[in-house]
Design a protein around this motif. Structure first.
Motif, PDB file in Angstrom:
ATOM      1  N   ASP A  75       0.834  -1.204   0.000  1.00 45.27           N
ATOM      2  CA  ASP A  75       0.000   0.000   0.000  1.00 45.27           C
ATOM      3  C   ASP A  75       0.870   1.257   0.000  1.00 45.27           C
ATOM      4  OD1 ASP A  75      -2.363  -1.497   0.059  1.00 45.27           O
ATOM      5  OD2 ASP A  75      -2.260  -1.704   2.236  1.00 45.27           O
ATOM      6  N   ALA A  76       1.985   1.202   0.730  1.00 41.38           N
ATOM      7  CA  ALA A  76       2.919   2.332   0.749  1.00 41.38           C
ATOM      8  C   ALA A  76       3.480   2.573  -0.650  1.00 41.38           C
ATOM      9  CB  ALA A  76       4.049   2.052   1.740  1.00 41.38           C
ATOM     10  N   GLU A  77       3.772   1.481  -1.337  1.00 44.60           N
ATOM     11  CA  GLU A  77       4.291   1.552  -2.707  1.00 44.60           C
ATOM     12  C   GLU A  77       3.287   2.270  -3.623  1.00 44.60           C
ATOM     13  OE1 GLU A  77       3.598  -1.888  -5.771  1.00 44.60           O
ATOM     14  OE2 GLU A  77       5.351  -2.394  -4.562  1.00 44.60           O
ATOM     15  N   ASN A  78       2.007   1.951  -3.462  1.00 44.45           N
ATOM     16  CA  ASN A  78       0.970   2.582  -4.288  1.00 44.45           C
ATOM     17  C   ASN A  78       0.890   4.086  -4.029  1.00 44.45           C
ATOM     18  OD1 ASN A  78       0.281   0.155  -5.474  1.00 44.45           O
ATOM     19  ND2 ASN A  78      -1.302  -0.312  -3.956  1.00 44.45           N
ATOM     20  N   GLU A  79       1.104   4.498  -2.778  1.00 44.06           N
ATOM     21  CA  GLU A  79       1.098   5.923  -2.432  1.00 44.06           C
ATOM     22  C   GLU A  79       2.242   6.646  -3.144  1.00 44.06           C
ATOM     23  OE1 GLU A  79      -0.957   7.678  -0.359  1.00 44.06           O
ATOM     24  OE2 GLU A  79      -2.231   5.996   0.202  1.00 44.06           O
ATOM     25  N   LEU A  80       3.384   5.974  -3.235  1.00 45.78           N
ATOM     26  CA  LEU A  80       4.552   6.556  -3.912  1.00 45.78           C
ATOM     27  C   LEU A  80       4.265   6.732  -5.409  1.00 45.78           C
ATOM     28  CD1 LEU A  80       7.660   7.323  -3.654  1.00 45.78           C
ATOM     29  CD2 LEU A  80       8.096   5.015  -4.494  1.00 45.78           C
ATOM     30  N   LEU A  81       3.739   5.698  -6.025  1.00 47.38           N
ATOM     31  CA  LEU A  81       3.471   5.744  -7.460  1.00 47.38           C
ATOM     32  C   LEU A  81       2.405   6.783  -7.797  1.00 47.38           C
ATOM     33  CD1 LEU A  81       3.522   1.927  -8.317  1.00 47.38           C
ATOM     34  CD2 LEU A  81       5.345   3.606  -8.654  1.00 47.38           C
ATOM     35  N   ALA A  82       1.496   7.009  -6.859  1.00 48.70           N
ATOM     36  CA  ALA A  82       0.436   7.999  -7.073  1.00 48.70           C
ATOM     37  C   ALA A  82       0.947   9.423  -6.861  1.00 48.70           C
ATOM     38  CB  ALA A  82      -0.732   7.716  -6.136  1.00 48.70           C
ATOM     39  N   GLY A  83       2.185   9.550  -6.344  1.00 46.15           N
ATOM     40  CA  GLY A  83       2.761  10.871  -6.092  1.00 46.15           C
ATOM     41  C   GLY A  83       2.280  11.502  -4.804  1.00 46.15           C
ATOM     42  N   ALA A  84       1.600  10.710  -3.960  1.00 44.83           N
ATOM     43  CA  ALA A  84       1.100  11.228  -2.687  1.00 44.83           C
ATOM     44  C   ALA A  84       2.225  11.397  -1.669  1.00 44.83           C
ATOM     45  CB  ALA A  84       0.018  10.310  -2.125  1.00 44.83           C
ATOM     46  N   VAL A  85       3.298  10.625  -1.823  1.00 44.30           N
ATOM     47  CA  VAL A  85       4.469  10.729  -0.950  1.00 44.30           C
ATOM     48  C   VAL A  85       5.721  10.741  -1.822  1.00 44.30           C
ATOM     49  CG1 VAL A  85       3.303   9.544   0.956  1.00 44.30           C
ATOM     50  CG2 VAL A  85       4.720   8.209  -0.618  1.00 44.30           C
ATOM     51  N   GLN A  86       6.818  11.263  -1.272  1.00 42.49           N
ATOM     52  CA  GLN A  86       8.069  11.353  -2.036  1.00 42.49           C
ATOM     53  C   GLN A  86       8.967  10.127  -1.849  1.00 42.49           C
ATOM     54  OE1 GLN A  86       6.892  14.343  -0.247  1.00 42.49           O
ATOM     55  NE2 GLN A  86       5.937  14.529  -2.263  1.00 42.49           N
ATOM     56  N   ALA A  87       8.780   9.409  -0.746  1.00 41.94           N
ATOM     57  CA  ALA A  87       9.648   8.266  -0.466  1.00 41.94           C
ATOM     58  C   ALA A  87       8.890   7.239   0.369  1.00 41.94           C
ATOM     59  CB  ALA A  87      10.905   8.727   0.280  1.00 41.94           C
ATOM     60  N   LYS A 106      14.017   3.228  -7.113  1.00 40.56           N
ATOM     61  CA  LYS A 106      15.291   2.714  -6.617  1.00 40.56           C
ATOM     62  C   LYS A 106      15.474   2.986  -5.128  1.00 40.56           C
ATOM     63  CE  LYS A 106      17.851   4.942  -9.533  1.00 40.56           C
ATOM     64  NZ  LYS A 106      19.043   5.423 -10.251  1.00 40.56           N
ATOM     65  N   ALA A 107      16.167   2.062  -4.468  1.00 41.18           N
ATOM     66  CA  ALA A 107      16.522   2.231  -3.055  1.00 41.18           C
ATOM     67  C   ALA A 107      17.746   3.131  -2.984  1.00 41.18           C
ATOM     68  CB  ALA A 107      16.820   0.878  -2.419  1.00 41.18           C
ATOM     69  N   ILE A 108      17.680   4.170  -2.127  1.00 41.14           N
ATOM     70  CA  ILE A 108      18.840   5.066  -2.009  1.00 41.14           C
ATOM     71  C   ILE A 108      19.539   4.919  -0.658  1.00 41.14           C
ATOM     72  CG2 ILE A 108      17.922   6.710  -3.681  1.00 41.14           C
ATOM     73  CD1 ILE A 108      17.190   8.573  -1.352  1.00 41.14           C
ATOM     74  N   VAL A 109      18.910   4.208   0.287  1.00 40.33           N
ATOM     75  CA  VAL A 109      19.556   3.845   1.554  1.00 40.33           C
ATOM     76  C   VAL A 109      19.033   2.466   1.937  1.00 40.33           C
ATOM     77  CG1 VAL A 109      20.069   4.482   3.946  1.00 40.33           C
ATOM     78  CG2 VAL A 109      19.451   6.265   2.312  1.00 40.33           C
ATOM     79  N   GLY A 228      16.465  -5.999   3.156  1.00 40.62           N
ATOM     80  CA  GLY A 228      15.038  -5.838   3.415  1.00 40.62           C
ATOM     81  C   GLY A 228      14.643  -4.382   3.466  1.00 40.62           C
ATOM     82  N   SER A 229      14.553  -3.850   4.687  1.00 37.08           N
ATOM     83  CA  SER A 229      14.071  -2.477   4.841  1.00 37.08           C
ATOM     84  C   SER A 229      15.033  -1.485   4.189  1.00 37.08           C
ATOM     85  CB  SER A 229      13.892  -2.145   6.327  1.00 37.08           C
ATOM     86  OG  SER A 229      15.086  -2.321   7.047  1.00 37.08           O
ATOM     87  N   SER A 230      14.443  -0.537   3.476  1.00 33.20           N
ATOM     88  CA  SER A 230      15.238   0.450   2.760  1.00 33.20           C
ATOM     89  C   SER A 230      14.404   1.706   2.549  1.00 33.20           C
ATOM     90  CB  SER A 230      15.677  -0.103   1.398  1.00 33.20           C
ATOM     91  OG  SER A 230      14.540  -0.286   0.560  1.00 33.20           O
ATOM     92  N   LEU A 231      15.064   2.752   2.092  1.00 32.23           N
ATOM     93  CA  LEU A 231      14.373   3.969   1.678  1.00 32.23           C
ATOM     94  C   LEU A 231      14.384   3.983   0.162  1.00 32.23           C
ATOM     95  CD1 LEU A 231      13.213   6.833   2.652  1.00 32.23           C
ATOM     96  CD2 LEU A 231      15.458   7.700   1.958  1.00 32.23           C
ATOM     97  N   TYR A 232      13.193   3.915  -0.439  1.00 29.90           N
ATOM     98  CA  TYR A 232      13.185   3.958  -1.900  1.00 29.90           C
ATOM     99  C   TYR A 232      12.295   5.083  -2.420  1.00 29.90           C
ATOM    100  CZ  TYR A 232       8.963   0.832  -1.798  1.00 29.90           C
ATOM    101  OH  TYR A 232       7.731   0.250  -1.585  1.00 29.90           O
TER     102      TYR A 232
END
Length: 337
Positions: A75-87, A106-109, A228-232
């Motif tokens: 669900d978080a991924e969908n928010e990103l693709l919708a442009g609702a969140v930046q990361a 892409k994962a940056i951290v 696993g956990s990352s900032l993308y």
């Protein structure tokens, strides 16, 4: 007051006002809010998100960051693709899955060199489910369908020749909702993280079946490290906001260094009280989780290949597809401010 002096004073006041407005505009432009969606903010696998905020590292970088929580990573991924969140603070494997759908993320951290996930079996089912070879006909809990827990569940079962058609995956979320599903007998086993693992062990409602909180346990289960956990972020955002991406990465790298140089008790002391209603349990869970974290936020060298292997084993959108792993992560921002 002479007319000339009065005129000079007006000019000075007007200039000061214009300078003030210009400064405020510059701050607004530079201080654009960055909203980060976390796939379950109280999970210890995502500890760096709230800890960075608590330590003041976002502010040190001049960033205005808002953290939001969404229980399932998909669900978080969908928010990103919708442009609702930046990361998104979520699992790295989403970047591979999304590439097959034409999305450049892409994962940056990288926070976790291993998933930090644990397959727990309810005490009631423990007599019949002694390993993932015994899940045929069982109901297995995952945070959400299409989430990282569902990817890993299918892979672990598949290693024993059991396809997903021979068991049921039930989305039960995390934390309290996962514990309730175990207690109510709605799932026989399920994949979750700390502090839920320690809470279930303490109450006696479930036991560890597969432990991926350590490098050793993860290599035994998956054959290599599994970031696993990352900032993308969306690649386009990283390209157009390089300064912000570098500042975000720098803040998180400082947190990874803090985690690796402080005890579980010292880290817990920095976290909000509502994260640790049972403080001894929280500290115990944190101790069990510390081995999962990277020291520098960089991608482990064998990590992407292991994740691709896991996804290719069963995920129809990835299986047989050409994946450019180099586009799914970057260490560009973790090495500089």
């Amino acid at each position: 007051m002479t007319p000339r002096f009065r005129m000079l004073r007006h000019i000075a006041v007007a200039s000061g006002l214009l300078f003030s407005l210009a400064s405020q505009h510059a701050i607004a432009a530079d201080g654009e809010k960055i909203t980060i969606m976390v796939g379950g903010i109280t999970k210890l696998i995502y500890l760096p998100a709230r800890l960075t905020e608590q330590l003041g590292y976002f502010k040190d970088e001049g960033l205005d960051v808002e953290l939001l929580s969404q229980p399932a990573g998909v669900d978080a991924e969908n928010e990103l693709l919708a442009g609702a969140v930046q990361a998104v603070v979520g699992f790295y494997d989403h970047t591979i899955d999304l590439q097959t759908k034409g999305k450049d993320v892409k994962a940056i951290v990288v926070f976790g060199q291993v998933p930090g996930e644990v397959e727990m079996v309810s005490t009631k089912a423990a007599e019949t489910v002694k390993s993932m070879a015994d899940v045929k006909g069982k109901t297995l809990g995952v945070t959400g369908l299409g989430s990282s827990t569902s990817f890993l569940t299918q892979y672990l079962a598949g290693q024993h020749g059991i396809p997903s058609t021979q068991y049921t995956m039930l989305p039960v979320g995390a934390d309290a909702s996962f514990i309730a599903a175990i207690k109510q007998g709605r799932i026989d086993a399920g994949m979750t993280t700390e502090p839920t693992v320690s809470a279930l062990q303490k109450s006696g409602d479930a036991k560890v079946l597969v432990d991926m909180r350590t490098v050793e346990g993860t290599k035994a289960a998956l054959g290599g490290t599994y970031p696993g956990s990352s900032l993308y972020v969306q690649a386009a955002w990283a390209d157009s906001h390089k300064a912000e991406a570098a500042k975000l990465a720098h803040a998180f790298v400082r947190t990874m260094q803090f985690i690796n140089t402080h005890s579980a008790e010292e880290i817990a002391a920095k976290m909000p009280d509502d994260y640790q209603k049972d403080k001894p349990l929280y500290v115990s869970a944190l101790k069990a989780s510390l081995p999962m974290f990277t020291k520098d936020g960089k991608m482990p060298s064998d990590g992407p290949e292991t994740v691709l292997k896991v996804l290719s084993a069963f995920n129809p959108s990835v299986k047989g597809k050409h994946i450019e792993l180099a586009k799914t992560y970057t260490n560009e921002f973790t090495g500089s401010k």
